[in-house]
Design a protein around this motif. Sequence first.
Motif, short mmCIF file in Angstrom:
data_model
loop_
_atom_site.label_atom_id
_atom_site.label_comp_id
_atom_site.label_asym_id
_atom_site.label_seq_id
_atom_site.Cartn_x
_atom_site.Cartn_y
_atom_site.Cartn_z
N THR A 1 11.58 2.15 -18.91
CA THR A 1 10.73 1.43 -17.96
C THR A 1 11.12 1.80 -16.53
OG1 THR A 1 10.38 -0.45 -19.42
CG2 THR A 1 10.08 -0.84 -17.08
N ILE A 2 10.13 2.05 -15.70
CA ILE A 2 10.36 2.26 -14.27
C ILE A 2 10.25 0.88 -13.61
CG2 ILE A 2 9.53 3.39 -12.17
CD1 ILE A 2 8.30 5.52 -14.19
N ILE A 3 11.33 0.43 -13.00
CA ILE A 3 11.42 -0.94 -12.50
C ILE A 3 11.09 -1.00 -11.01
CG2 ILE A 3 12.95 -2.91 -12.17
CD1 ILE A 3 14.55 -1.92 -14.59
N ILE A 4 10.14 -1.86 -10.67
CA ILE A 4 9.78 -2.07 -9.27
C ILE A 4 10.15 -3.50 -8.89
CG2 ILE A 4 7.92 -2.06 -7.57
CD1 ILE A 4 6.41 -0.18 -9.48
N CYS A 5 10.96 -3.64 -7.87
CA CYS A 5 11.50 -4.94 -7.50
C CYS A 5 11.12 -5.28 -6.06
CB CYS A 5 13.03 -4.90 -7.66
SG CYS A 5 13.86 -6.41 -7.14
N GLN B 1 0.82 -1.20 0.00
CA GLN B 1 0.00 0.00 0.00
C GLN B 1 0.86 1.26 0.00
OE1 GLN B 1 -3.67 0.33 0.02
NE2 GLN B 1 -3.20 -1.66 -0.91
N SER B 2 1.97 1.21 0.73
CA SER B 2 2.90 2.36 0.72
C SER B 2 3.50 2.57 -0.66
CB SER B 2 4.01 2.14 1.74
OG SER B 2 3.50 2.07 3.05
N LEU B 3 3.84 1.45 -1.32
CA LEU B 3 4.36 1.53 -2.68
C LEU B 3 3.34 2.18 -3.61
CD1 LEU B 3 6.33 0.72 -5.02
CD2 LEU B 3 5.05 -1.44 -5.13
N GLU C 1 12.32 3.27 -1.64
CA GLU C 1 12.57 1.98 -1.01
C GLU C 1 11.75 1.88 0.27
OE1 GLU C 1 16.37 -0.65 0.69
OE2 GLU C 1 16.63 1.44 0.04
N ASN C 2 11.16 0.69 0.50
CA ASN C 2 10.60 0.38 1.82
C ASN C 2 11.07 -1.02 2.21
OD1 ASN C 2 8.79 -1.55 0.66
ND2 ASN C 2 7.17 -0.02 0.44
N ASN C 3 10.44 -1.64 3.16
CA ASN C 3 10.93 -2.93 3.66
C ASN C 3 10.84 -4.06 2.63
OD1 ASN C 3 11.61 -1.93 6.18
ND2 ASN C 3 9.59 -2.36 7.06
N LEU C 4 10.03 -3.88 1.60
CA LEU C 4 9.85 -4.95 0.61
C LEU C 4 10.22 -4.55 -0.81
CD1 LEU C 4 6.47 -6.70 1.61
CD2 LEU C 4 8.80 -7.54 1.95
N TYR C 5 10.07 -3.27 -1.14
CA TYR C 5 10.17 -2.87 -2.55
C TYR C 5 11.23 -1.80 -2.77
CZ TYR C 5 5.64 -5.18 -2.67
OH TYR C 5 4.64 -6.11 -2.56
N LYS C 6 11.81 -1.85 -3.97
CA LYS C 6 12.69 -0.79 -4.45
C LYS C 6 12.20 -0.34 -5.81
CE LYS C 6 16.88 -2.40 -2.07
NZ LYS C 6 18.28 -2.89 -2.22
N VAL C 7 12.21 0.94 -6.04
CA VAL C 7 11.79 1.52 -7.32
C VAL C 7 13.01 2.17 -7.96
CG1 VAL C 7 10.25 3.13 -8.49
CG2 VAL C 7 9.44 1.91 -6.45
N PHE C 8 13.25 1.80 -9.23
CA PHE C 8 14.39 2.33 -9.97
C PHE C 8 13.90 2.99 -11.26
CE2 PHE C 8 15.74 -1.40 -7.63
CZ PHE C 8 16.93 -1.01 -7.02
N GLU C 9 14.55 4.05 -11.65
CA GLU C 9 14.26 4.66 -12.95
C GLU C 9 15.56 5.12 -13.59
OE1 GLU C 9 13.09 9.25 -12.00
OE2 GLU C 9 11.50 7.78 -11.70
#
Length: 450
Positions: A417-421, A375-377, A439-447
């Motif tokens: 592409t905006i990459i969400i991992c 939800q934060s993502l 970044e949060n405890n589960l996800y990282k967003v890269f562009e």
Amino acid sequence: MKNRNLIYTKIFKFDFLLFLLFSALIFYLYSNYINILTWGSDYAGYINLALAFSEGGISEYVESRTVLSYYTTTTTEPVYTPVGFPLLILATQLIHSWNVILIKLITPLICVGLFFLLIKIFSKNYEKIIIFVVMLNPFFIDQFRDITTELIALFFLLLGIYFSRFKNIYFFTAVLIRPSYFVFVIIYLFLNYLKKRNLNEIIYFVFGLFSIQIIFSLIFNINFYGLYLLTETGSTNFSWLFENLLNIDISRITFIIYEFGRLFTTISHPINTFVGVVLIFLLIFANNNYSYMSLGFLFFHIIWFHYDYVRFLLPLAVLVPISFLLKIRNMHLSNYLKNWILVFTFLLIIPYSLQINNQIDALTLQRGPYQSESQSLFKYINNNYNEGLFSFHSARVFTLFTKLESYKIDEEIIDDTIIICEFRKEQCKLPTNYKLVYENNLYKVFESKK
């Protein structure tokens, strides 16, 4: 007359109390699943298509999904889903207001509705008790983690079988929701033809489906049965079926039999193959509409090959017991034997209860869009992007919660592409010119660096 009224009163009380007990049990179990939703993306496909219908953007939706599907070379997701469930979601939008949690209530409600229908179909108390146990199959309860269409399509199928009024409407609805249920309907109608020598039912049904296809093709330029496109081979729905039909082998047949057995044992064990074989012979012995419908559906799934067979075979968890109950009724067994059948059925409650308890305990590890990190993502994405192309492991769910286009990275990363991992579950595939932006405890967003 007085005695007859007394019997009716007792039956009514028994039905009412059994229905009340089943409903209370179902919603008690569902209380553990209220905020649980998996990343399984079929439900997102249904809701996204319903939204496209609502907004009048079917062509744009299909065009976008077609392009995105080619970005992933080995996807098993459809370009768009069959239209039946999306139309049902659309028709009930005033109730759920597109709230996914409210849409998800369809599964326990259908479980209760199915049980109510079945105890009205069967008149004997021992039959109703067997149905009670059958409907507590852990695979049914496991559907509470998701929004699936097998049980709702089964509900409409049974309505069509047992109510002559609006029969074809019920059958059409079942097939629009789950096109594979065409197998059930056509076998049922064919067996009726053998008894009545009246082709009208088959003609009306086939002509009706053909007409529905023409209407959807002309107005929306889509198929009512959805579109599966394997981008690696270029195969579509029917070509895939034909290819599988030419490549049937023993391992595939054995696997289907194993999964059929697992549907009833609910465990992963080699005994499932033996159970599946026994059930097939019992279905042949039962020799009624439901047994042949079940066998036909099993054969169909030998050529409609998929990874999640137990889910696809869920209707058989109801249709097979119906077949056996009808056979038992015709055999006029003694009460002594019926009681033993009832005792054997009751024994299933023990493994079923243990399995359901294990499933509920495992919910603490369930990943999905309602995790706080997810939800934060979504909040970050919605606050910072109005457009763009994203990659995510569950692309259609990402689109549902953000309204932005997404695809699952396979080999090649599309430019910009905006990459969400989800870095605890997958290895991030990144070009050298990408930077971390969230970044949060589960996800990282890269562009990409501009």
